[in-house]
Enzyme design. Structure first.
Site, short mmCIF file in Angstrom:
data_model
loop_
_atom_site.label_atom_id
_atom_site.label_comp_id
_atom_site.label_asym_id
_atom_site.label_seq_id
_atom_site.Cartn_x
_atom_site.Cartn_y
_atom_site.Cartn_z
N LYS A 13 0.83 -1.22 0.00
CA LYS A 13 0.00 0.00 0.00
C LYS A 13 0.86 1.26 0.00
CE LYS A 13 -2.38 -0.73 3.79
NZ LYS A 13 -1.80 -1.99 4.29
N ARG A 87 -9.80 0.55 9.80
CA ARG A 87 -9.38 -0.84 9.93
C ARG A 87 -10.45 -1.69 10.63
NH1 ARG A 87 -3.41 0.28 9.79
NH2 ARG A 87 -2.25 -1.65 9.94
N ARG A 126 11.98 -5.73 5.13
CA ARG A 126 11.99 -4.27 4.93
C ARG A 126 13.03 -3.61 5.83
NH1 ARG A 126 5.57 -2.82 4.64
NH2 ARG A 126 5.72 -2.97 6.90
N ARG A 159 11.60 -1.61 11.30
CA ARG A 159 10.50 -1.23 12.18
C ARG A 159 10.34 -2.30 13.26
NH1 ARG A 159 5.05 0.23 8.89
NH2 ARG A 159 4.13 -1.03 10.53
N ARG A 170 -0.06 -9.30 12.95
CA ARG A 170 -0.68 -8.21 12.17
C ARG A 170 -1.49 -8.78 11.00
NH1 ARG A 170 4.41 -4.91 10.70
NH2 ARG A 170 2.98 -3.62 9.49
P1 AMP Z 1 0.70 0.34 9.82
O1 AMP Z 1 1.87 1.24 9.66
O2 AMP Z 1 -0.51 0.80 9.03
O3 AMP Z 1 1.04 -1.10 9.54
O4 AMP Z 1 0.27 0.43 11.35
C1 AMP Z 1 1.15 0.05 12.38
C2 AMP Z 1 0.36 -0.24 13.64
O5 AMP Z 1 -0.33 0.95 14.07
C3 AMP Z 1 -0.73 -1.31 13.50
O6 AMP Z 1 -0.23 -2.62 13.66
C4 AMP Z 1 -1.67 -0.91 14.65
O7 AMP Z 1 -1.16 -1.31 15.91
C5 AMP Z 1 -1.61 0.61 14.60
N1 AMP Z 1 -2.66 1.18 13.70
C6 AMP Z 1 -2.46 1.88 12.55
N2 AMP Z 1 -3.62 2.26 12.01
C7 AMP Z 1 -4.59 1.78 12.82
C8 AMP Z 1 -6.01 1.80 12.78
N3 AMP Z 1 -6.68 2.42 11.78
N4 AMP Z 1 -6.68 1.20 13.79
C9 AMP Z 1 -6.03 0.59 14.81
N5 AMP Z 1 -4.70 0.50 14.90
C10 AMP Z 1 -3.96 1.09 13.90
#
Ligand code: AMP
Length: 219
Positions: A13, A87, A126, A159, A170
């Site tokens: 994405k 989400r 990554r 990360r 995840r």
């Molecule tokens: P991402 O960078 O989108 O993979 O997000 C990293 C982490 O942030 C996720 O594994 C969640 O713990 C948290 N997170 C990001 N966006 C959301 C969301 N919309 N709802 C809940 N948790 C989120």
């Protein structure tokens, strides 16, 4: 134009969002990036979100909705691509309400699909350079010298939630809580499915065609 980008971790994405930003001048709003920024700044919200992020679970809806509502209020006329938000069903409903308050709606939902078997390798490999921002992958785009930035900035970083154990959680969380959103948006009739198993250029081409069609339709 308001675009919602759905897809499991490692689907690509973030990479594809760059195309939407560069070619269509959309603003990129990534809830994960915003959370990581808050974390660097040591905010109260980040402190409450930390344990969820570290384990690969979702941060509670009320925190995320509060954080994203602030951002949505500031969306300009040029449009936005929402990456990682919503989400959950609750977040999607709150997003619809927040957009309605500023006279907008979700125009298109991109559902980027990648086989589970490919995701873990994509995510755990990554690496990035915190100094110059360059992105690498240990297998698909390796640096010249292992774990070192090609620009001479020093060691690359990973990360903390890109480790195998957290990534598996995840991916599981995505299937359990987020993939149902495809059905929610299908009922609104605005979902476009994209095969993310092909190479980056192939996905970009198809994505460009889909967005061009939306832009034409809006005219
Ligand atoms: P991402 O960078 O989108 O993979 O997000 C990293 C982490 O942030 C996720 O594994 C969640 O713990 C948290 N997170 C990001 N966006 C959301 C969301 N919309 N709802 C809940 N948790 C989120």
């Amino acid at each position: 134009m308001i675009v919602v980008f759905l897809g499991p971790p490692g689907a690509g994405k973030g990479t594809q969002c760059k195309l939407l930003v560069d070619r269509y001048k959309l603003q990129h709003l990534s809830s994960g990036d915003i959370l990581r920024r808050e974390r660097k700044e040591g905010t109260e919200l980040a402190k409450r979100a930390q344990s969820f992020m570290d384990s690969g679970a979702l941060v509670p809806d009320d925190l995320i909705v509060e954080m994203m509502s602030r951002e949505i209020k500031q969306i300009g006329d040029g449009g936005v691509v929402l990456d990682g938000f919503p989400r959950t069903l609750g977040q999607a409903q709150e997003l619809d309400k927040a957009l309605a308050r500023v006279g907008k709606r979700v125009d298109v939902v991109l559902d980027l699909q990648v086989d589970d078997g490919k995701l873990e390798e994509r995510v755990t490999g990554r690496r990035s350079c915190t100094k110059c921002g360059a992105a690498y992958h240990t297998t698909f785009n390796p640096p010249k010298q292992s774990e070192q930035c090609d620009a001479g900035c020093g060691a690359l970083s990973q990360r903390p939630d890109d480790t195998a154990e957290v990534v598996r959680n995840r991916i599981k969380t995505y299937h359990e809580q987020t993939s149902a959103l495809v059905e929610y948006y299908e009922r609104q009739g605005n979902v476009a499915h994209l095969d993310g198993n092909v190479d980056i250029e192939g996905v970009s081409r198809r994505l460009g065609e889909l967005i061009d069609a939306c832009v034409m339709e809006a005219k």
